[in-house]
Design a protein around this motif. Structure first.
Motif, mmCIF file in Angstrom:
data_model
loop_
_atom_site.group_PDB
_atom_site.id
_atom_site.type_symbol
_atom_site.label_atom_id
_atom_site.label_comp_id
_atom_site.label_asym_id
_atom_site.label_seq_id
_atom_site.Cartn_x
_atom_site.Cartn_y
_atom_site.Cartn_z
ATOM 1 N N ILE A 9 -9.419 0.875 -3.862
ATOM 2 C CA ILE A 9 -8.753 0.954 -2.688
ATOM 3 C C ILE A 9 -9.579 -0.203 -1.627
ATOM 4 O O ILE A 9 -10.729 0.079 -1.536
ATOM 5 C CB ILE A 9 -8.687 2.364 -1.979
ATOM 6 C CG1 ILE A 9 -8.154 3.412 -2.831
ATOM 7 C CG2 ILE A 9 -8.065 2.295 -0.494
ATOM 8 C CD1 ILE A 9 -7.960 4.825 -2.114
ATOM 9 N N GLY A 12 -7.890 -2.610 4.682
ATOM 10 C CA GLY A 12 -8.035 -1.485 5.801
ATOM 11 C C GLY A 12 -7.748 -1.899 7.026
ATOM 12 O O GLY A 12 -7.983 -3.239 7.248
ATOM 13 N N ILE A 41 -4.603 -0.648 -4.880
ATOM 14 C CA ILE A 41 -4.176 0.037 -3.693
ATOM 15 C C ILE A 41 -4.845 -0.645 -2.582
ATOM 16 O O ILE A 41 -5.927 -0.665 -2.033
ATOM 17 C CB ILE A 41 -4.221 1.463 -3.596
ATOM 18 C CG1 ILE A 41 -3.999 2.150 -4.904
ATOM 19 C CG2 ILE A 41 -3.650 1.936 -2.248
ATOM 20 C CD1 ILE A 41 -4.254 3.609 -4.670
ATOM 21 N N ILE A 43 -4.583 -1.771 1.381
ATOM 22 C CA ILE A 43 -4.301 -1.284 2.659
ATOM 23 C C ILE A 43 -4.322 -2.578 3.671
ATOM 24 O O ILE A 43 -5.216 -3.229 3.897
ATOM 25 C CB ILE A 43 -5.494 -0.335 3.180
ATOM 26 C CG1 ILE A 43 -5.243 0.825 2.253
ATOM 27 C CG2 ILE A 43 -4.780 0.277 4.592
ATOM 28 C CD1 ILE A 43 -6.572 1.952 2.743
ATOM 29 N N ASP A 44 -3.101 -2.825 4.263
ATOM 30 C CA ASP A 44 -3.052 -3.752 5.112
ATOM 31 C C ASP A 44 -3.620 -3.510 6.653
ATOM 32 O O ASP A 44 -4.072 -2.488 6.873
ATOM 33 C CB ASP A 44 -1.420 -4.311 5.348
ATOM 34 C CG ASP A 44 -0.575 -3.497 5.786
ATOM 35 O OD1 ASP A 44 -1.031 -2.479 6.651
ATOM 36 O OD2 ASP A 44 0.560 -3.294 5.660
ATOM 37 N N LYS A 48 -0.783 0.190 6.247
ATOM 38 C CA LYS A 48 0.161 0.613 5.162
ATOM 39 C C LYS A 48 -0.496 0.349 3.776
ATOM 40 O O LYS A 48 -1.149 -0.745 3.641
ATOM 41 C CB LYS A 48 1.515 -0.243 5.445
ATOM 42 C CG LYS A 48 2.328 0.183 4.229
ATOM 43 C CD LYS A 48 3.819 -0.541 4.398
ATOM 44 C CE LYS A 48 4.919 -0.403 3.490
ATOM 45 N NZ LYS A 48 6.150 -1.102 3.672
ATOM 46 N N TRP A 49 -0.216 1.087 2.933
ATOM 47 C CA TRP A 49 -0.661 1.281 1.733
ATOM 48 C C TRP A 49 0.300 0.400 0.627
ATOM 49 O O TRP A 49 1.349 0.732 0.712
ATOM 50 C CB TRP A 49 -0.961 2.552 0.984
ATOM 51 C CG TRP A 49 -2.359 3.289 1.734
ATOM 52 C CD1 TRP A 49 -2.692 3.266 3.089
ATOM 53 C CD2 TRP A 49 -3.048 4.205 1.089
ATOM 54 N NE1 TRP A 49 -3.638 4.014 3.321
ATOM 55 C CE2 TRP A 49 -4.094 4.616 1.995
ATOM 56 C CE3 TRP A 49 -3.419 4.707 -0.121
ATOM 57 C CZ2 TRP A 49 -5.018 5.641 1.768
ATOM 58 C CZ3 TRP A 49 -4.428 5.495 -0.612
ATOM 59 C CH2 TRP A 49 -5.240 6.107 0.543
ATOM 60 N N HIS A 50 -0.077 -0.342 -0.287
ATOM 61 C CA HIS A 50 0.592 -1.123 -1.093
ATOM 62 C C HIS A 50 -0.044 -1.163 -2.182
ATOM 63 O O HIS A 50 -1.529 -1.299 -2.536
ATOM 64 C CB HIS A 50 0.535 -2.860 -0.597
ATOM 65 C CG HIS A 50 1.039 -2.833 0.711
ATOM 66 N ND1 HIS A 50 2.349 -3.393 1.023
ATOM 67 C CD2 HIS A 50 0.286 -2.842 1.918
ATOM 68 C CE1 HIS A 50 2.439 -3.566 2.248
ATOM 69 N NE2 HIS A 50 1.334 -3.176 2.943
ATOM 70 N N LYS A 71 0.925 -8.397 0.493
ATOM 71 C CA LYS A 71 1.771 -7.270 0.746
ATOM 72 C C LYS A 71 2.832 -7.166 -0.231
ATOM 73 O O LYS A 71 3.695 -8.044 -0.454
ATOM 74 C CB LYS A 71 2.258 -7.063 2.173
ATOM 75 C CG LYS A 71 1.133 -7.186 3.109
ATOM 76 C CD LYS A 71 1.648 -7.031 4.607
ATOM 77 C CE LYS A 71 0.619 -7.341 5.775
ATOM 78 N NZ LYS A 71 1.353 -7.289 6.851
ATOM 79 N N ALA A 77 1.676 6.540 -1.332
ATOM 80 C CA ALA A 77 0.827 7.384 -0.374
ATOM 81 C C ALA A 77 0.189 8.300 -1.350
ATOM 82 O O ALA A 77 0.690 8.384 -2.397
ATOM 83 C CB ALA A 77 1.975 8.371 0.303
ATOM 84 N N LEU A 87 -0.381 9.882 -6.533
ATOM 85 C CA LEU A 87 0.109 8.738 -5.792
ATOM 86 C C LEU A 87 1.722 8.611 -6.006
ATOM 87 O O LEU A 87 2.217 8.989 -7.021
ATOM 88 C CB LEU A 87 -0.025 7.426 -6.651
ATOM 89 C CG LEU A 87 -1.574 6.762 -6.455
ATOM 90 C CD1 LEU A 87 -1.869 5.755 -7.134
ATOM 91 C CD2 LEU A 87 -1.814 6.647 -4.904
#
Length: 366
Positions: A9, A12, A41, A43-44, A48-50, A71, A77, A87
């Motif tokens: 991850i 962020g 994973i 995070i922008d 939002k998680w991509h 993205k 999620a 996930l």
């Protein structure tokens, strides 16, 4: 033996977003793919998680100034309490990969401050790095300094102010107490974000304004004259310390740009030119600080080494950078642990801690 699925991850909503992207790239490149399958994973900056594709999860990945998250249209999620569908795809409402362990390389706010760690603990997923308490304590430099002092560890003299006290911050009083120059920094930031070296009253109030843009609390510290020495720590109950290294800044101090953008911003002396006695002293002090702040897994302990041999802890970083010019992996490499092996050890330490925690009772009546 089946490969472990490792969720990385990164990104962020943090001022250190781009640093995190660089760290993630290096971890993905170095991880032992014979042992681990990687699930990316990203995070922008909006949170939002991509779900990322390993071949295209970053843009401009070779340029630290332009690197950005690519993205995807695969929003994901994390679902607490699930064992097989942790996930979930937001677009297709279906379960995705089950994660065996997570490497959260989200530096700074909402990643290094206990927030991410609390979420992963609720989701019952092993994760690399310190627990909620250790992460939160080390992120807050004010609280960390209080605990270090309580453990008999030297820290820089300083004063702390919250934003609601801003009108009471008086340059003359602070300068009388700490002298010049002094450093002003947000209490809850890393990577020298929002940090300024102050030499006069004008710079003082400008630095206060900048620090309060990043946090509701700031620290003003005396400037310590000494060598900047860093030591990496690895382990859970029985941590070990690396050979120390030294930062030789080419600018006024070791700034954000020196750490992550400008490869010529600072010279890294690895190992540091130290006597065997001083090396042992720094290693012991690093482990002492690591344990005093309830750290686990990994941390980088930063010191000022004064001319008289006194060690002053500057900060303890629970998720240090993993970029190609970062000190933490370089220190372990010179200490005999390759980048790939370091990642493997961190993952196994995460699993070990999780298994230990699973032995605790969670209810009185069972």
């Amino acid at each position: 033996m089946a490969k472990k699925k490792v969720g990385i991850i990164y990104g962020g909503k943090s001022a250190e977003h781009e640093v995190s992207l660089q760290s993630a790239k290096n971890i993905v490149d170095a991880i032992d793919k014979e042992v681990y399958d990687v699930v990316l994973i990203g995070i922008d900056k909006q949170g939002k998680w991509h779900l990322g594709d390993p071949s295209s999860h970053l843009l401009n990945e070779e340029n630290p100034k332009l690197i950005s998250l690519n993205k995807s249209n695969k929003g994901v999620a994390l679902v607490p309490g699930e064992s097989e569908k942790q996930l979930v795809s937001l677009s297709q409402d279906e379960g995705l990969d089950q994660l065996d362990v997570v490497f959260p390389i989200v530096h700074g706010t909402l990643g290094e401050d206990g927030s991410m760690q609390g979420m992963l603990r609720i989701a019952n997923i092993p994760y690399v790095g310190s627990n909620v308490l250790g992460s939160a304590v080390c992120m807050d430099k004010d609280i960390a300094k209080r605990l270090l002092k309580g453990a008999g560890i030297s820290v820089a003299n300083g004063v702390t102010f919250s934003k609601h006290q801003r009108e009471s911050i008086n340059y003359v009083e602070v300068e009388k107490k700490l002298g010049l120059p002094m450093f002003i920094k947000p209490a809850n930031q890393g990577s020298s974000v929002g940090v300024n070296k102050v030499r006069n009253e004008e710079e003082f109030y400008q630095a206060i304004a900048e620090a309060f843009q990043y946090d509701h609390k700031l620290i003003i510290e005396e400037a310590i004259v000494g060598r900047e020495v860093e030591c990496a720590v690895l382990g859970n109950e029985h941590p070990k310390a690396s050979i120390p290294g030294e930062i030789l800044p080419q600018s006024d101090f070791y700034s954000y740009e020196s750490k992550y953008i400008d490869e010529n911003g600072a010279e890294l002396a690895i190992p540091a030119d130290l006597s065997a006695e001083l090396v042992e002293k720094i290693q012991n002090a690093s482990i002492h600080a690591f344990q005093a702040l309830n750290c686990e897994g990994l941390a980088r302990v930063d010191f000022f080494l004064k001319e008289d041999g006194e060690l002053v802890v500057n900060e303890v970083n629970t998720l240090p950078g993993f970029t190609k010019i970062s000190m933490y992996p370089k220190l372990w490499e010179i200490s005999g642990i390759s980048y790939s092996e370091l990642i493997s050890q961190l993952i196994e330490l995460a699993v070990e801690r999780h298994e230990r925690d699973q032995q605790l009772k969670s209810a009185v009546w069972e």
